[in-house]
Motif scaffolding. Structure first.
Motif, PDB file in Angstrom:
ATOM      1  N   ASN A  34      45.124  16.395  16.980  1.00  0.00           N
ATOM      2  CA  ASN A  34      46.540  16.606  17.252  1.00  0.00           C
ATOM      3  C   ASN A  34      47.001  15.503  18.196  1.00  0.00           C
ATOM      4  N   ILE A  35      48.105  14.868  17.840  1.00  0.00           N
ATOM      5  CA  ILE A  35      48.752  13.913  18.746  1.00  0.00           C
ATOM      6  C   ILE A  35      50.194  14.345  18.897  1.00  0.00           C
ATOM      7  N   SER A  36      50.583  14.590  20.150  1.00  0.00           N
ATOM      8  CA  SER A  36      51.954  14.988  20.449  1.00  0.00           C
ATOM      9  C   SER A  36      52.502  14.096  21.549  1.00  0.00           C
ATOM     10  N   ILE A  37      53.838  13.993  21.562  1.00  0.00           N
ATOM     11  CA  ILE A  37      54.545  13.197  22.560  1.00  0.00           C
ATOM     12  C   ILE A  37      55.237  14.159  23.524  1.00  0.00           C
ATOM     13  N   TYR A  38      55.158  13.855  24.828  1.00  0.00           N
ATOM     14  CA  TYR A  38      55.746  14.687  25.873  1.00  0.00           C
ATOM     15  C   TYR A  38      56.652  13.836  26.751  1.00  0.00           C
ATOM     16  N   ASN A  39      57.708  14.462  27.279  1.00  0.00           N
ATOM     17  CA  ASN A  39      58.565  13.739  28.216  1.00  0.00           C
ATOM     18  C   ASN A  39      57.970  13.828  29.618  1.00  0.00           C
ATOM     19  N   ILE A  40      58.642  13.200  30.567  1.00  0.00           N
ATOM     20  CA  ILE A  40      58.143  13.124  31.939  1.00  0.00           C
ATOM     21  C   ILE A  40      58.040  14.509  32.588  1.00  0.00           C
ATOM     22  N   LYS A  41      58.797  15.488  32.069  1.00  0.00           N
ATOM     23  CA  LYS A  41      58.741  16.862  32.594  1.00  0.00           C
ATOM     24  C   LYS A  41      57.616  17.670  31.958  1.00  0.00           C
ATOM     25  N   GLY A  42      56.900  17.064  30.994  1.00  0.00           N
ATOM     26  CA  GLY A  42      55.805  17.769  30.339  1.00  0.00           C
ATOM     27  C   GLY A  42      56.244  18.590  29.141  1.00  0.00           C
ATOM     28  N   GLN A  43      57.498  18.426  28.719  1.00  0.00           N
ATOM     29  CA  GLN A  43      57.987  19.165  27.544  1.00  0.00           C
ATOM     30  C   GLN A  43      57.616  18.399  26.280  1.00  0.00           C
ATOM     31  N   LYS A  44      57.115  19.131  25.286  1.00  0.00           N
ATOM     32  CA  LYS A  44      56.742  18.481  24.031  1.00  0.00           C
ATOM     33  C   LYS A  44      57.996  18.007  23.307  1.00  0.00           C
ATOM     34  N   ILE A  45      57.992  16.740  22.895  1.00  0.00           N
ATOM     35  CA  ILE A  45      59.115  16.138  22.181  1.00  0.00           C
ATOM     36  C   ILE A  45      58.894  16.239  20.672  1.00  0.00           C
ATOM     37  N   VAL A  46      57.691  15.878  20.244  1.00  0.00           N
ATOM     38  CA  VAL A  46      57.393  15.866  18.815  1.00  0.00           C
ATOM     39  C   VAL A  46      55.869  15.870  18.620  1.00  0.00           C
ATOM     40  N   THR A  47      55.427  16.499  17.537  1.00  0.00           N
ATOM     41  CA  THR A  47      54.021  16.433  17.130  1.00  0.00           C
ATOM     42  C   THR A  47      53.935  15.421  15.992  1.00  0.00           C
TER      43      THR A  47
END
Length: 97
Positions: A34-47
């Protein structure tokens, strides 16, 4: 088996990027990845990836968009590699518009 974190490669290029970056990773064995992208707040943006992957080196492109296909703003983002439900590596990338 103990997970040997040091053997997992994870990088992206170009970095900083606009509008896309290629995330390159390698697996020692056939694994659930699994590779996911997170913002600086740790919220998942997209998988970007959530699949069974064969061993070896792979790459996947992030187009700078979230899971609703909206472009994200400039800034620092984190991409996380999870193998067989264990976080093995996390790196940061910079989107400059």
């Amino acid at each position: 088996d103990e997970l040997q974190i040091t053997n997992y490669e994870l990088s992206n290029y170009p970095n900083p990027f606009n509008p896309t970056t290629t995330i390159k990773f390698s697996l020692q064995n056939d694994s659930s990845a699994n590779i996911s992208i997170y913002n600086i707040k740790g919220q998942k943006i997209v998988t970007l990836l959530d699949n069974q992957i064969t061993e070896g080196t792979h790459s996947i492109i992030w187009n700078g968009k979230d899971d609703k296909c909206n472009p994200v703003s400039s800034g620092v983002y984190y991409y996380k590699l999870i193998i067989d439900n264990k976080i093995v590596k996390m790196k940061k990338c910079l989107l400059l518009k």
